[in-house]
Motif scaffolding. Structure first.
Motif, PDB file in Angstrom:
ATOM      1  N   UNK A  92       0.843  -1.202   0.000  1.00 21.57           N
ATOM      2  CA  UNK A  92       0.000   0.000   0.000  1.00 21.57           C
ATOM      3  C   UNK A  92       0.876   1.249   0.000  1.00 21.57           C
ATOM      4  N   UNK A  93       1.928   1.229   0.795  1.00 23.81           N
ATOM      5  CA  UNK A  93       2.857   2.364   0.862  1.00 23.81           C
ATOM      6  C   UNK A  93       3.519   2.625  -0.494  1.00 23.81           C
ATOM      7  N   UNK A  94       3.968   1.559  -1.154  1.00 23.90           N
ATOM      8  CA  UNK A  94       4.632   1.707  -2.451  1.00 23.90           C
ATOM      9  C   UNK A  94       3.662   2.280  -3.492  1.00 23.90           C
ATOM     10  N   UNK A  95       2.424   1.816  -3.468  1.00 25.23           N
ATOM     11  CA  UNK A  95       1.431   2.272  -4.445  1.00 25.23           C
ATOM     12  C   UNK A  95       0.879   3.667  -4.154  1.00 25.23           C
ATOM     13  N   UNK A  96       0.697   3.992  -2.871  1.00 24.07           N
ATOM     14  CA  UNK A  96      -0.028   5.207  -2.508  1.00 24.07           C
ATOM     15  C   UNK A  96       0.807   6.235  -1.747  1.00 24.07           C
ATOM     16  N   UNK A  97       2.044   5.882  -1.393  1.00 26.88           N
ATOM     17  CA  UNK A  97       2.892   6.833  -0.671  1.00 26.88           C
ATOM     18  C   UNK A  97       2.570   6.976   0.799  1.00 26.88           C
TER      19      UNK A  97
END
Length: 174
Positions: free
Chosen positions: A21-26
């Motif tokens: 989720x972090x990689x996709x959405x920051x």
């Protein structure tokens, strides 16, 4: 033992999901499990070292070896693309190098037509924010070991014994 195994798998799944989720959405998801915070802090410590992540979860397959799987990311380094696989275990094991440096590099090249420069296992701490990044030193050996391990696994799933009919023939004496 089954509960410990299931809890560890659930922890790893939650950690991977939050990092994806972090990689996709920051940012991390709002409903992230609180107990994975040490692993997330470990990831952020690793991430802060100037990483150039080009893809998150990456699915690959090998027609030659007839298997598929997914690793966690592709990192761009000066010498090329590196396969990354993240672990939430307490220690790194040789089997991880065979899986990531062997199987995933083979399947990545077959799937995308690109030979990866290398493979890294990154183990994130579950108790304290720390990480251990281990580059697979010998991709060729890891690939050969993967092929042998896969063949052994397939052989062991079969009945390797043959039925021998019993007979009452006498053995001739010499």
């Amino acid at each position: 033992p089954d509960k410990v195994k299931t809890d560890a798998a659930d922890y790893g799944t939650a950690m991977h999901s939050a990092i994806d989720h972090f990689i996709l959405h920051g940012k991390f998801p709002d409903d992230m499990r609180k107990d994975i915070q040490p692993a997330i802090d470990s990831f952020l410590k690793w991430w802060g070292k100037g990483r150039k992540i080009r893809l998150g979860d990456t699915f690959v397959a090998s027609k030659f070896f007839r298997f598929g799987g997914a690793f966690d990311a592709i990192e761009e380094r000066e010498d090329g693309l590196w396969i990354q696989d993240w672990k939430s275990s307490n220690s790194a094991h040789q089997e991880m190098a065979v899986q990531v440096g062997g199987g995933y590099t083979i399947a990545f090249e077959e799937t995308y037509g690109i030979r990866p420069a290398g493979a890294t296992i990154v183990r994130f701490g579950k108790a304290e924010p720390d990480f251990e990044a281990l580059d697979v030193a010998d991709i060729g050996s890891a690939q050969r070991a993967f092929g042998h391990a896969l063949e052994l696994k397939r052989a062991m799933s079969k009945n390797l014994f043959a039925s021998v009919p019993l007979t009452k023939k006498k053995i001739k004496e010499i």
